[in-house]
Design an enzyme around this catalytic site. Structure first.
Site, short mmCIF file in Angstrom:
data_model
loop_
_atom_site.label_atom_id
_atom_site.label_comp_id
_atom_site.label_asym_id
_atom_site.label_seq_id
_atom_site.Cartn_x
_atom_site.Cartn_y
_atom_site.Cartn_z
N ILE A 18 0.71 -1.19 -0.07
CA ILE A 18 0.04 0.02 0.09
C ILE A 18 0.82 1.21 -0.05
O ILE A 18 0.55 2.30 -0.59
CB ILE A 18 -1.11 0.07 1.22
CG1 ILE A 18 -2.03 -1.01 1.04
CG2 ILE A 18 -1.59 1.43 1.45
CD1 ILE A 18 -2.84 -1.12 2.14
N ASN A 85 2.64 4.60 7.40
CA ASN A 85 1.69 3.41 6.97
C ASN A 85 2.44 2.21 7.69
O ASN A 85 1.94 1.09 7.48
CB ASN A 85 1.70 3.45 5.61
CG ASN A 85 1.23 2.21 4.85
OD1 ASN A 85 0.11 1.80 5.00
ND2 ASN A 85 2.22 1.66 4.20
N TYR A 148 -2.76 -7.56 17.39
CA TYR A 148 -2.61 -6.63 16.06
C TYR A 148 -3.91 -5.73 16.18
O TYR A 148 -3.76 -4.63 16.07
CB TYR A 148 -2.76 -7.65 14.69
CG TYR A 148 -3.11 -6.76 13.53
CD1 TYR A 148 -1.99 -5.92 13.00
CD2 TYR A 148 -4.04 -6.96 13.04
CE1 TYR A 148 -2.11 -5.29 11.83
CE2 TYR A 148 -4.51 -5.99 11.76
CZ TYR A 148 -3.40 -5.33 11.11
OH TYR A 148 -3.48 -4.40 10.03
N LYS A 152 -4.02 -1.53 16.66
CA LYS A 152 -4.85 -0.78 15.55
C LYS A 152 -5.84 0.14 16.12
O LYS A 152 -6.06 1.15 15.62
CB LYS A 152 -5.30 -1.37 14.37
CG LYS A 152 -4.16 -1.95 13.59
CD LYS A 152 -3.03 -0.99 12.74
CE LYS A 152 -2.27 -1.37 11.73
NZ LYS A 152 -1.37 -0.30 11.19
N ILE A 181 -6.93 -5.90 0.44
CA ILE A 181 -6.12 -5.31 -0.53
C ILE A 181 -5.18 -6.28 -1.36
O ILE A 181 -4.39 -6.73 -0.46
CB ILE A 181 -5.55 -3.89 -0.22
CG1 ILE A 181 -6.36 -3.08 0.56
CG2 ILE A 181 -5.01 -3.34 -1.47
CD1 ILE A 181 -7.68 -2.46 -0.06
N THR A 183 -2.26 -6.85 -3.03
CA THR A 183 -0.73 -6.27 -3.11
C THR A 183 0.13 -7.30 -3.62
O THR A 183 1.33 -6.79 -4.08
CB THR A 183 -0.25 -5.59 -1.83
OG1 THR A 183 -0.13 -6.86 -0.88
CG2 THR A 183 -1.09 -4.71 -0.99
#
Length: 245
Positions: A18, A85, A148, A152, A181, A183
């Protein structure tokens, strides 16, 4: 195309996925972009392929963060967009999680984010934007993602607090929450047949029946960074409706 001409941008975790996709989108639009990461080979490829300034920097290191701030000041003077990011994903059940994994995830995803913003915020111009990467996992109880998800969720909270504290300086702070996504990392890290099966399952489980693209994230980051001038403290989900439907 010069939509972002004159804009100075830093993207942490910008050597792949990303981050790299966003860097390419912005450099193609005329922005001056600096990408950071820990993988020197990936940084070299990013610098050569998209024309970004590539800087090796570990966001868990105070010395690296200070050196990065000095490099940004020397190269750009000031910033229009900071996209924080960089992060890691670790899967472990609650019962199996040890302190080493816990500390690693929070050191990168939470402490690293906090102090990276602290180091670079003085370089943000009035009217500029900071975008933090959160995750769909910060809203959902997903087995195997406890550490995780918590890391976040902390970043989501930071977006609100940073937004409030930086508002007097005219700096907006928002977060982007990516869903699945593509990638390419799954196909690079798994056998082809297994990767195909996994991606098919991901697509079928998404309300839009597909994965997102790096450019769709990049467009959302650019929107929050440059165009969403009446938004701060927001978390924007780019997830095919997964968090809502």
């Amino acid at each position: 195309m010069s939509r972002f001409a004159g804009k100075n941008v830093v993207i942490t975790g910008g050597s792949s996925g990303i981050g790299l996709g966003t860097a390419k989108y912005l450099t193609d639009g005329g922005a001056r972009v600096m990408v950071t990461g820990r993988d020197q080979a990936g940084l070299d490829r990013a610098g050569e392929s998209i024309g970004a300034i590539a800087v090796r920097s570990d966001m868990t290191s105070a010395a690296d963060r200070q050196a990065l701030a000095e490099r940004v000041a020397a190269e750009f003077g000031s910033l229009d967009l900071l996209f924080v990011n960089a992060g890691v994903t670790r899967s472990s059940t609650f019962a199996e999680t040890g302190e080493e994994l816990y500390d690693e995830v929070f050191a990168i995803n939470t402490r690293g984010v906090y102090f990276t913003v602290q180091a670079l915020a003085p370089l943000m111009r009035e009217g500029s934007g900071i975008v933090l990467t959160t995750s769909l996992a910060d809203e959902m109880g997903m087995p195997g993602t406890g550490v995780y998800s918590a890391s976040k969720a902390a970043v989501r909270s930071m977006a609100r607090t940073f937004a409030a504290e930086l508002l007097p300086r005219g700096v907006r702070v928002n977060a982007i929450s990516p869903g699945p996504i593509d990638t390419g990392i799954i196909h690079r890290s798994m056998p082809a047949e297994a990767a195909d099966a996994f991606m098919r399952q991901v697509r079928e489980g998404n309300p839009m029946r597909r994965t997102g693209t790096e450019e769709e994230i990049a467009r959302a980051v650019a929107f929050l960074g440059f165009e969403a001038t009446y938004n701060t403290g927001l978390e924007l989900a780019v997830d095919g409706g997964a968090a809502q439907l």
